[in-house]
Design an enzyme around this catalytic site. Structure first.
Site, mmCIF file in Angstrom:
data_model
loop_
_atom_site.group_PDB
_atom_site.id
_atom_site.type_symbol
_atom_site.label_atom_id
_atom_site.label_comp_id
_atom_site.label_asym_id
_atom_site.label_seq_id
_atom_site.Cartn_x
_atom_site.Cartn_y
_atom_site.Cartn_z
ATOM 1 N N HIS B 215 0.795 -1.202 0.000
ATOM 2 C CA HIS B 215 0.000 0.000 0.000
ATOM 3 C C HIS B 215 0.835 1.263 0.000
ATOM 4 C CE1 HIS B 215 -3.710 1.896 -0.590
ATOM 5 N NE2 HIS B 215 -3.346 2.818 0.251
ATOM 6 N N TYR B 219 1.824 5.532 -2.094
ATOM 7 C CA TYR B 219 2.120 6.880 -1.630
ATOM 8 C C TYR B 219 3.497 7.316 -2.084
ATOM 9 C CZ TYR B 219 -2.199 6.262 0.705
ATOM 10 O OH TYR B 219 -3.523 6.041 0.933
ATOM 11 N N HIS B 366 -9.960 1.059 -9.710
ATOM 12 C CA HIS B 366 -9.567 2.032 -8.681
ATOM 13 C C HIS B 366 -8.099 2.425 -8.801
ATOM 14 C CE1 HIS B 366 -8.789 3.880 -4.810
ATOM 15 N NE2 HIS B 366 -7.839 2.994 -4.608
ATOM 16 N N PHE B 367 -7.209 1.428 -8.865
ATOM 17 C CA PHE B 367 -5.802 1.856 -8.827
ATOM 18 C C PHE B 367 -5.337 2.429 -10.156
ATOM 19 C CE2 PHE B 367 -4.966 -2.877 -9.118
ATOM 20 C CZ PHE B 367 -4.285 -2.887 -10.329
ATOM 21 N N HIS B 368 -6.039 2.100 -11.247
ATOM 22 C CA HIS B 368 -5.686 2.780 -12.488
ATOM 23 C C HIS B 368 -6.132 4.244 -12.449
ATOM 24 C CE1 HIS B 368 -4.702 -1.191 -14.128
ATOM 25 N NE2 HIS B 368 -4.038 -0.539 -15.051
ATOM 26 N N ARG B 429 -11.210 -10.083 -11.135
ATOM 27 C CA ARG B 429 -9.994 -9.594 -11.776
ATOM 28 C C ARG B 429 -9.042 -10.769 -11.993
ATOM 29 N NH1 ARG B 429 -6.496 -6.750 -6.954
ATOM 30 N NH2 ARG B 429 -4.991 -6.554 -8.621
ATOM 31 N N ARG B 430 -7.929 -10.497 -12.667
ATOM 32 C CA ARG B 430 -6.879 -11.483 -12.932
ATOM 33 C C ARG B 430 -7.390 -12.687 -13.697
ATOM 34 N NH1 ARG B 430 -6.383 -11.510 -7.156
ATOM 35 N NH2 ARG B 430 -5.289 -9.630 -6.515
#
Lengths: 263, 541
Positions: B215, B219, B366-368, B429-430
Site C-alpha cells: 500500500h 504513496y 480504482h488503482f488505475h 480480476r486477474r
C-alpha cells in the site's frame, strides 16, 4: 530553531503527535480487539482475553468431533513440483526390468494400441501416484490392482522413472493442425472449468497432471466419464471430478480426440 | 540551478520509454479480454503481459520518475550540485539492468506470477533478482537524498529546508522503509524456493510482508505528484502557495500513516486476525487526511493566483485561472481524478464495503484511476515543466500538450468508470477470458468494450506525450533560466524543528509498524505447518 529539542516533553509537537498517534492506536485496538468481537454473539466468546485472542488471529483448536470419513479410500500421495524429477540411472535400469511385465498392455516401448495409457515420456510423479493409488485401493482396476499390490514403493518409483525416461511417441492419429476445443484453451469459467491446458501441458504443467498428448481417445473419454460418475475418485481434492461433472458429453468427446491427435 | 542535467534526463527518458512500452501492453490487455476480440489464443500470454505491465508500471516507471525528480529538486532547491553523482549513476544502472533482468524471464513465460508475486506461485529466480536490483538502485537514491539533506542542514544551521526538498526526503524515507517488506518477502521466502533450496513456502506470511510494501508504495508514487501540486503548480499559474506549514504536515502525515495500513489488502485473507484488519482499516482512513489538506491548500493557492489576475466572486475566480497553461490543466484534471479515486479508496478501506468489491475489477479500476490518472498526469506535468531546463531548448507545443492532457483524462475516465461498474456487477480480476456469450455475464460486455476503447485513447495520449518530449529535444535553443519552486504566501523565517526534520516522524512510523504488524508477523513466523507446496510457474513447458 535547530537547538530546540525534538524529543522532549517541552516540545509541543512531540507531545501532541505522539499522544494523538498513541490515542488512535489504543482506541482502534480496543475497538478491534475487544469491543467488536464481543459485539458478535455468534463468536461465543467467554472472556475479554478470549476476544483479544480471537481478534488477533490466534488459532484455536478445532472442535473435537469425529470427522466424517469417506466410505472409500482416498489417495495418500502428497504431490509437489519436484517430486521424482531427479533422474537416477540405477532406478531407470531397475524400472526397465520391472516394466517387462507391463509390456503386454502398455507396449514394450511404453506405447500400445490397446487403449491402455501410453506411458512413454509420462511424468514420473504421475505414473508413481497411479501405481500407489492402485496399491492402496484409492483407484480400482481389475487388471492393475493385482499388479500394483505386489510392488514395493521403490518398485513403483523405478517403473515410473523408466517410463519417464522413454521418449514420447505420437499416436497413429497425430494431427497437429487440429484446432484446440474451447474448453482446452479457455475452459468455461462460469461452470468452474479451468482450461485443460493450464495443467495438462499446452499452457502450463502443474504437479501431478499427466501429459495427455497421444493418449488413446477411448481411454481419456472413459476416465472423464468415470470421474463424472464418481466411479474413479483418486483425484486429490476432487480436482478432476469437479471438472468432469461440469463437462458436456460433446466436450468430453472433443477433448479426448484433440489430445489423441497431439504429439 | 540544475547541473546534473544528463543524469536527470536519463532517468526521465528511461522512465517514459518503459512507460510507453508498458502502455502498449496495457491497451492490448484491455482489448484481448474484451468482447471486441474473438477469443482464441494462449491465455498464458495475457498473464505474461500483465506481469510485464505491472512490473514496469509499478516498480520501474514511478521509481525512475521519483529518482530523477528527486535529483532535480536537490539541485534546484539547494542551489548547488548534487553530492554523489557517481553513486546516482550507479543507482540508475542498477534500475536499468534490474528491469532487463526481470523482464527476460517474464517475456519467456517463466515468471507469469503478476507483479504482486502471489506465492505459492513461484517463477524464475531472475525475475525476483531483477526486482531486487531495481529496489537496491532506488535505495542508493534514498541514501543520496538523505546525505544531501543532512549536509545542507549542517551547512545552513537554523534555516528551514526548502519545502520541495523536505517533501522529497519524506518520500525517500517512506520508500526506504516501505520497500523493506517486499525485500524481506523476496529474500527470505520466495528466492530460497525459486532457487530450489526449498519446495514449500509460507504463502500467508509472504502476503503479509508484501502488504507492508503494497500500500505505501502507492504513496511513494504519489509523493512526486504532491510535490508538483505544492511547489510547481502555484508558481506555474503565477500565484503563491497558501501555506508552507500545511504542506509539510501533509507530507509528514504520509510518512507516519501511509505504511502501517497494508493489511486492508488482506481483508479476505484468513491468516490475519479480524482485530488487526480493523486497526489497519482505521489507519487507512487517516490517510485521507493529508489528501484533504492538500486539496484545500491547492485550491486556496489557485484562488490566490486567480485573484491576483483579477478573478472575482465566490466562484467567478475559477474562470479567471490560466486554463491554457498545461500545468493548470493537468493539476485540475488530476484533482478531479483524485477525488473520484479517493472516494473509491474510502470504500476499499472499509472492511465491510470491501467485501462487495474485493478481488473484482473494481479494484483494478480504482488503482488505475488513482495511479494512472491522478498521479501519472502530474508526471506529465513535471516533465513538461522541467524539460526546457534539462534540454536548454524551448518546449512550446502547448496545443499538443493540452490535447494530450485532455485525452489522458478522457481516456482514463472512459477506461476506469465502466471498469469500476463491472466490478460492482461481480466481474473478477486477474482472468484472461470471459465468456460474454453467457447470459450471466453478457450485461458486462458493453462496459468492458467501453473500457477497452478508453485504453486506446490512453495509448494515443501516451504517444502524443512522447511526441511532445521528442520535439522538445529538437526545439529552438534557449536558456530557460534557473529552475524555481513556488513561493509560499508567508515565507517561513523560523519553523518548528519538528517541521524541519524527520526524527520524530520516523520514530512514529516504525512504532506504528511494530504495533500494527508486529503481532501478525511474529505469530505467523512462530506457527508451524503454515507452509504449502510451491507452484512453479512455467516449469512444465
Amino acid at each position: 530553531m535547530s537547538d530546540q529539542p525534538l524529543f522532549s516533553p517541552r516540545n509541543p509537537w512531540f507531545g501532541i503527535s505522539v499522544g494523538v498517534t498513541a490515542a488512535i492506536a489504543v482506541l482502534s485496538a480496543v475497538a478491534g480487539l475487544i469491543w467488536l468481537p464481543l459485539a458478535q454473539p455468534n463468536l461465543k466468546l467467554a472472556s475479554v482475553w478470549d476476544a483479544i485472542c480471537s481478534a488477533a488471529g490466534v488459532p484455536r483448536a478445532a472442535v473435537q468431533e469425529a470427522a466424517v470419513k469417506p466410505d472409500f479410500k482416498t489417495s495418500n500421495v502428497v504431490m509437489t513440483s519436484e517430486m521424482l524429477t531427479k533422474v537416477d540411472q540405477v532406478s531407470i535400469g531397475r524400472g526397465a526390468t520391472l516394466a517387462q511385465r507391463c509390456a503386454i498392455c502398455h507396449g514394450p516401448q511404453g506405447v500400445s494400441d490397446a487403449h491402455s495409457p501410453n506411458l512413454a515420456g509420462q511424468f514420473a510423479a504421475v505414473t508413481y501416484k497411479e501405481l500407489n493409488d492402485f496399491k492402496t485401493g484409492a483407484r480400482v482396476s481389475v487388471v492393475m490392482s493385482p499388479f500394483a499390490a505386489a510392488m514395493s514403493d521403490q518398485d513403483m518409483k523405478d517403473v515410473a522413472a523408466y517410463y519417464a525416461y522413454l521418449p514420447r511417441v505420437p499416436s497413429n492419429n497425430l494431427d497437429t493442425g487440429r484446432a484446440a476445443p474451447a474448453v482446452v484453451v479457455t475452459g468455461a469459467p462460469l461452470r468452474n472449468i479451468p482450461p485443460c491446458g493450464s495443467c495438462h501441458g499446452d499452457i502450463d504443467n502443474k504437479a501431478g497432471s499427466p501429459w495427455l498428448g497421444g493418449q488413446s481417445a477411448v481411454y481419456i473419454k472413459a476416465q472423464l466419464e468415470a470421474f463424472a460418475s464418481g466411479t474413479r475418485r483418486n483425484d486429490i481434492s476432487q480436482q478432476m471430478r469437479n471438472i468432469a461433472r461440469q463437462m458436456t458429453a460433446e466436450e468430453i468427446d472433443q477433448v479426448a480426440h484433440y489430445y489423441e491427435a497431439q504429439p | 540551478m540544475l547541473t546534473s542535467k544528463r543524469l536527470i534526463l536519463a532517468h526521465f527518458w528511461l522512465a517514459f520509454i518503459v512507460f510507453g512500452a508498458a502502455l502498449v501492453l496495457g491497451a492490448w490487455q484491455m482489448f484481448v479480454r474484451s468482447p471486441l476480440n474473438a477469443w482464441h489464443f494462449n491465455p498464458e500470454f495475457y498473464y505474461r503481459s500483465v506481469t510485464a505491465h505491472g512490473s514496469a508500471m509499478g516498480y520501474v516507471f514511478p521509481t525512475l520518475i521519483a529518482m530523477g525528480f528527486g535529483y532535480a529538486i536537490t539541485e534546484a532547491s539547494f542551489e548547488k550540485a548534487l553530492i554523489g553523482r557517481r553513486w546516482a549513476w550507479t543507482g540508475f544502472f542498477l534500475v536499468a539492468v534490474g528491469a532487463v533482468v526481470a523482464m527476460i524471464p517474464v517475456s519467456l513465460g517463466l515468471a507469469s506470477v503478476l507483479y504482486t508475486f502471489y506465492p505459492p506461485m513461484v517463477g524464475n529466480p531472475f525475475y525476483y533478482i531483477g526486482v531486487v536490483m531495481v529496489v537496491v538502485g532506488s535505495w542508493i537514491w534514498v541514501a543520496l537524498m538523505v546525505i544531501n539533506f543532512v549536509i545542507w542542514k549542517r551547512e545552513n544551521p537554523g534555516k528551514p529546508v526548502p519545502l520541495a526538498m523536505y517533501a522529497n526526503v519524506a518520500g525517500c524515507l517512506l520508500w526506504g522503509w516501505t520497500a523493506v517488506g517486499a525485500a524481506l518477502e523476496i529474500l527470505f521466502l520466495i528466492l530460497p524456493v525459486a532457487l530450489g533450496f526449498k519446495s514449500t513456502i509460507d504463502a500467508g506470511l509472504a502476503r503479509v510482508f508484501f502488504s507492508w510494501s503494497l500500500h505505501a508504495i502507492v504513496y511513494f508514487w504519489l509523493i512526486p505528484t504532491y510535490i508538483a501540486y505544492y511547489t510547481i503548480f502555484p508558481r506555474a499559474i503565477g500565484g503563491r502557495l497558501y501555506s508552507d506549514a500545511m504542506a509539510r504536515i501533509s507530507f509528514i502525515l504520509f510518512v507516519v500513516v501511509a505504511m502501517p495500513i497494508g493489511v486492508h489488502h488482506l481483508f479476505a485473507d484468513p491468516q490475519v486476525g479480524a482485530g488487526f484488519k480493523f486497526m489497519h482499516s482505521v489507519f487507512t482512513g487517516l490517510v485521507a487526511l493529508p489528501t484533504l489538506l492538500t486539496v484545500f491548500t491547492i485550491c486556496a493557492s489557485a484562488e490566490i493566483a486567480s485573484r491576483l489576475r483579477g478573478g472575482r466572486g465566490a466562484f467567478g475566480w475559477i474562470g479567471a485561472l490560466p486554463w491554457s497553461n498545461p500545468i493548470m490543466l493537468a493539476t485540475a484534471l488530476s484533482l478531479v481524478m483524485l477525488g473520484f479515486g479517493g472516494a473509491g479508496g474510502l470504500i476499499n478501506m472499509s472492511y465491510q464495503l470491501d467485501a462487495t468489491v474485493h478481488n473484482t475489477q473494481w479494484i483494478t479500476g480504482h488503482f488505475h484511476l488513482i495511479f494512472g490518472g491522478a498521479i501519472v498526469i502530474m508526471y506529465f506535468a513535471i516533465a513538461y515543466d522541467l524539460w526546457p531546463h534539462l534540454t536548454d531548448r524551448a518546449l512550446d507545443s502547448f496545443g499538443l500538450m493540452r490535447t494530450q492532457l485532455w485525452l489522458w483524462f478522457i481516456g482514463m475516465i472512459v477506461t476506469t468508470f465502466p471498469w469500476h461498474y463491472v466490478g460492482i456487477l461481480g466481474m473478477p480480476r486477474r482472468m484472461a477470458y470471459y465468456d460474454y456469450a453467457n447470459p450471466a455475464i453478457s450485461p458486462q460486455a458493453f462496459s468492458v468494450t467501453m473500457s477497452a476503447i478508453g485504453g486506446f485513447i490512453l495509448l494515443l495520449s501516451g504517444l502524443l506525450f512522447l511526441l511532445v518530449l521528442i520535439r522538445g529535444q529538437f526545439g529552438a535553443r534557449g536558456e530557460a533560466g534557473a529552475y524555481r519552486f513556488a513561493v509560499p504566501l508567508h515565507m517561513p523565517a523560523r519553523i518548528p524543528v519538528a517541521l524541519n526534520s524527520f526524527g520524530l516522524w520516523l520514530a512514529l512510523m516504525v512504532g506504528l509498524t511494530v504495533v500494527n504488524y508486529g503481532f501478525p508477523i511474529a505469530q505467523l513466523m512462530a506457527l508451524n505447518e503454515t507452509s504449502v507446496p510451491a507452484v512453479y510457474v512455467g516449469a512444465g513447458r
